[in-house]
Design a protein around this motif. Structure first.
Motif, PDB file in Angstrom:
ATOM      1  N   GLU A  63       0.949  -1.294  -0.089  1.00 39.95           N
ATOM      2  CA  GLU A  63       0.002   0.113   0.046  1.00 39.95           C
ATOM      3  C   GLU A  63       0.832   1.298   0.116  1.00 39.95           C
ATOM      4  OE1 GLU A  63      -3.486   0.392   2.029  1.00 39.95           O
ATOM      5  OE2 GLU A  63      -3.770  -1.733   2.642  1.00 39.95           O
ATOM      6  N   MET A  64       0.309   2.362  -0.579  1.00 43.72           N
ATOM      7  CA  MET A  64       0.884   3.448  -0.705  1.00 43.72           C
ATOM      8  C   MET A  64       1.376   4.160   0.664  1.00 43.72           C
ATOM      9  SD  MET A  64       2.607   5.722  -2.769  1.00 43.72           S
ATOM     10  CE  MET A  64       1.765   5.200  -4.437  1.00 43.72           C
ATOM     11  N   PRO A  65       2.739   4.238   0.996  1.00 44.92           N
ATOM     12  CA  PRO A  65       3.096   4.745   2.219  1.00 44.92           C
ATOM     13  C   PRO A  65       2.934   6.227   2.608  1.00 44.92           C
ATOM     14  CG  PRO A  65       5.173   4.320   0.922  1.00 44.92           C
ATOM     15  CD  PRO A  65       3.937   4.183   0.090  1.00 44.92           C
ATOM     16  N   VAL A  66       2.770   6.932   1.511  1.00 45.32           N
ATOM     17  CA  VAL A  66       2.287   8.324   2.034  1.00 45.32           C
ATOM     18  C   VAL A  66       0.933   8.795   1.715  1.00 45.32           C
ATOM     19  CG1 VAL A  66       3.032  10.663   1.287  1.00 45.32           C
ATOM     20  CG2 VAL A  66       4.632   9.059   1.582  1.00 45.32           C
ATOM     21  N   GLN A  67       0.260   9.486   2.773  1.00 43.14           N
ATOM     22  CA  GLN A  67      -1.102   9.581   2.781  1.00 43.14           C
ATOM     23  C   GLN A  67      -1.210  10.675   1.549  1.00 43.14           C
ATOM     24  OE1 GLN A  67      -2.798  10.949   6.367  1.00 43.14           O
ATOM     25  NE2 GLN A  67      -4.656  11.678   5.531  1.00 43.14           N
ATOM     26  N   GLY A  68      -2.615  10.163   0.887  1.00 41.98           N
ATOM     27  CA  GLY A  68      -2.878  11.202  -0.150  1.00 41.98           C
ATOM     28  C   GLY A  68      -2.104  11.176  -1.303  1.00 41.98           C
ATOM     29  N   ILE A  69      -1.399  10.483  -1.622  1.00 39.93           N
ATOM     30  CA  ILE A  69      -0.489  10.311  -2.761  1.00 39.93           C
ATOM     31  C   ILE A  69      -0.768   9.003  -3.656  1.00 39.93           C
ATOM     32  CG2 ILE A  69       1.975   9.941  -3.835  1.00 39.93           C
ATOM     33  CD1 ILE A  69       1.260  12.654  -2.437  1.00 39.93           C
ATOM     34  N   SER A  70      -0.919   9.052  -4.968  1.00 41.75           N
ATOM     35  CA  SER A  70      -1.178   8.056  -5.852  1.00 41.75           C
ATOM     36  C   SER A  70       0.036   7.713  -6.640  1.00 41.75           C
ATOM     37  CB  SER A  70      -2.370   8.276  -6.723  1.00 41.75           C
ATOM     38  OG  SER A  70      -1.825   9.419  -7.725  1.00 41.75           O
ATOM     39  N   LYS A  71       0.056   6.298  -6.984  1.00 43.38           N
ATOM     40  CA  LYS A  71       1.047   5.924  -7.634  1.00 43.38           C
ATOM     41  C   LYS A  71       1.462   6.537  -8.975  1.00 43.38           C
ATOM     42  CE  LYS A  71       3.005   1.400  -9.774  1.00 43.38           C
ATOM     43  NZ  LYS A  71       2.349   0.111  -9.716  1.00 43.38           N
ATOM     44  N   SER A  72       0.603   7.248  -9.559  1.00 45.00           N
ATOM     45  CA  SER A  72       0.698   7.962 -10.728  1.00 45.00           C
ATOM     46  C   SER A  72       1.319   9.285 -10.793  1.00 45.00           C
ATOM     47  CB  SER A  72      -0.669   8.159 -11.394  1.00 45.00           C
ATOM     48  OG  SER A  72      -1.368   8.964 -10.656  1.00 45.00           O
ATOM     49  N   GLN A  73       1.552   9.589  -9.350  1.00 44.31           N
ATOM     50  CA  GLN A  73       2.295  10.972  -9.032  1.00 44.31           C
ATOM     51  C   GLN A  73       3.867  10.613  -8.558  1.00 44.31           C
ATOM     52  OE1 GLN A  73      -0.909  11.879  -5.924  1.00 44.31           O
ATOM     53  NE2 GLN A  73      -0.224  13.744  -6.395  1.00 44.31           N
ATOM     54  N   ILE A  74       4.232   9.495  -8.700  1.00 42.29           N
ATOM     55  CA  ILE A  74       5.574   9.166  -8.370  1.00 42.29           C
ATOM     56  C   ILE A  74       6.453   9.146  -9.727  1.00 42.29           C
ATOM     57  CG2 ILE A  74       7.167   7.407  -7.349  1.00 42.29           C
ATOM     58  CD1 ILE A  74       5.105   6.362  -5.551  1.00 42.29           C
ATOM     59  N   ALA A  75       7.336  10.160  -9.656  1.00 46.80           N
ATOM     60  CA  ALA A  75       8.448   9.985 -10.850  1.00 46.80           C
ATOM     61  C   ALA A  75       9.408   8.865 -10.402  1.00 46.80           C
ATOM     62  CB  ALA A  75       9.068  11.296 -10.974  1.00 46.80           C
ATOM     63  N   ASP A  76       9.548   7.976 -11.393  1.00 46.73           N
ATOM     64  CA  ASP A  76      10.360   6.855 -11.015  1.00 46.73           C
ATOM     65  C   ASP A  76      12.125   7.219 -10.959  1.00 46.73           C
ATOM     66  OD1 ASP A  76      11.596   4.207 -10.911  1.00 46.73           O
ATOM     67  OD2 ASP A  76      10.987   3.608 -12.999  1.00 46.73           O
ATOM     68  N   SER A  77      12.548   6.896  -9.832  1.00 48.10           N
ATOM     69  CA  SER A  77      13.733   7.469  -9.694  1.00 48.10           C
ATOM     70  C   SER A  77      14.948   6.361  -9.215  1.00 48.10           C
ATOM     71  CB  SER A  77      14.044   8.462  -8.312  1.00 48.10           C
ATOM     72  OG  SER A  77      13.233   8.036  -7.371  1.00 48.10           O
ATOM     73  N   TRP A  78      14.267   5.134  -9.580  1.00 50.03           N
ATOM     74  CA  TRP A  78      15.087   3.840  -9.223  1.00 50.03           C
ATOM     75  C   TRP A  78      16.410   3.580 -10.203  1.00 50.03           C
ATOM     76  CZ3 TRP A  78      15.593  -0.055  -6.006  1.00 50.03           C
ATOM     77  CH2 TRP A  78      16.309  -1.104  -6.384  1.00 50.03           C
ATOM     78  N   HIS A  79      17.496   3.652  -9.405  1.00 48.02           N
ATOM     79  CA  HIS A  79      18.766   3.639  -9.936  1.00 48.02           C
ATOM     80  C   HIS A  79      19.188   4.865 -10.735  1.00 48.02           C
ATOM     81  CE1 HIS A  79      19.783  -0.946  -9.935  1.00 48.02           C
ATOM     82  NE2 HIS A  79      19.784  -0.611  -8.899  1.00 48.02           N
ATOM     83  N   ALA A  80      18.503   5.955 -10.306  1.00 51.53           N
ATOM     84  CA  ALA A  80      19.091   7.166 -10.640  1.00 51.53           C
ATOM     85  C   ALA A  80      20.432   7.473 -10.211  1.00 51.53           C
ATOM     86  CB  ALA A  80      18.151   8.466 -10.293  1.00 51.53           C
ATOM     87  N   PRO A  81      21.397   8.052 -11.014  1.00 50.20           N
ATOM     88  CA  PRO A  81      22.737   8.238 -10.330  1.00 50.20           C
ATOM     89  C   PRO A  81      22.825   9.247  -9.340  1.00 50.20           C
ATOM     90  CG  PRO A  81      22.593   8.520 -12.824  1.00 50.20           C
ATOM     91  CD  PRO A  81      21.317   8.521 -12.442  1.00 50.20           C
TER      92      PRO A  81
END
Length: 249
Positions: A101-119
């Motif tokens: 489940e989304m760990p931040v209240q009021g935030i949806s998955k579509s609002q997350i900019a993928d930063s996985w493995h960003a330098p």
């Protein structure tokens, strides 16, 4: 008094052994004290056995050196620690969660900019997702489990680590403050408020956000594919209340 001191030392030795159980934290905002020794499940069993033996040794000394009232209180503490070992063993036997489940209240998955493995600075790669929200927004546990560490480190600032099914570790960093009265060993559910969004650690000077990491044995996992939107009607989180949060060091 001396028996109580030994009991305290035994607890911290036990907690350290649990934190060091083969989780392979690497890269950014690593929880202090958790390392991958590469020995897998056998090492886990050996460490837990050694922890249990250490606890029983401390209990024996406590019984000898303390009065009857102290014995009762000390035995209760030891019982709680042993129960925690049982909970950890049960978690390892379960299948890891496939949805979080989304760990931040009021935030949806579509609002997350993928930063996985960003330098990142120092040739590091970002091993997690940054979830941006207003300072003081409640952070909830993404899954059911037990808090295994609450503390502060240079990169993550105020952090919380939760162990879930399959022994996976869910790491929450850059918290502005902690939810009142939470402690290591507490059972949590997706309705449990852990703390509040902030900019502690190396997030100082950036917009407030939660660094959320997921760690399996020996490696980090990209949390984004696992995250699901939290139904608003099912969320029982409190409104932002940073005045009540406690900073724990």
């Amino acid at each position: 008094m001396f028996g109580q001191m030994l009991l305290g030392n035994g607890y911290f030795a036990f907690a350290d052994a649990i934190r060091r159980v083969s989780h392979g934290y690497r890269g950014e905002e690593l929880p202090r004290g958790i390392t991958d020794n590469g020995k897998g499940f056998c090492c886990i069993v050996q460490r837990v056995k050694r922890s249990i033996l250490a606890i029983f040794s401390v209990l024996l000394t406590f019984l000898i050196l303390s009065n009857a009232a102290a014995i009762s209180g000390g035995a209760e503490k030891i019982s709680n620690k042993l129960l925690f070992v049982v909970h950890v063993a049960q978690l390892y036997a379960e299948t890891p969660d496939q949805k979080l489940e989304m760990p931040v209240q009021g935030i949806s998955k579509s609002q997350i900019a993928d930063s996985w493995h960003a330098p990142r600075e120092g040739e590091r790669l970002h091993e997690g997702q940054d979830i941006f929200a207003a300072r003081g927004t409640p952070i909830l546990s993404a899954t059911e489990g037990y808090i295994i560490q609450i503390g502060e480190n240079t990169l993550g600032g105020h952090t919380i680590s939760v162990m879930g099914a399959g022994g996976r570790i869910y790491y929450y960093a850059h918290l502005d403050s902690y939810a009142p009265n939470i402690a290591s060993g507490d059972h949590v559910t997706p309705q449990t408020v852990l703390g509040y969004v902030g900019t502690t650690g190396n997030a100082a000077g950036t917009p407030p956000h939660l660094h959320f990491g997921v760690y399996a044995t020996g490696s980090a996992l990209n949390p984004l594919p696992l995250l699901t939107d939290r139904p608003q009607e099912k969320s029982t989180a409190r409104k932002p209340d940073v005045t009540r949060g406690k900073k724990k060091h």
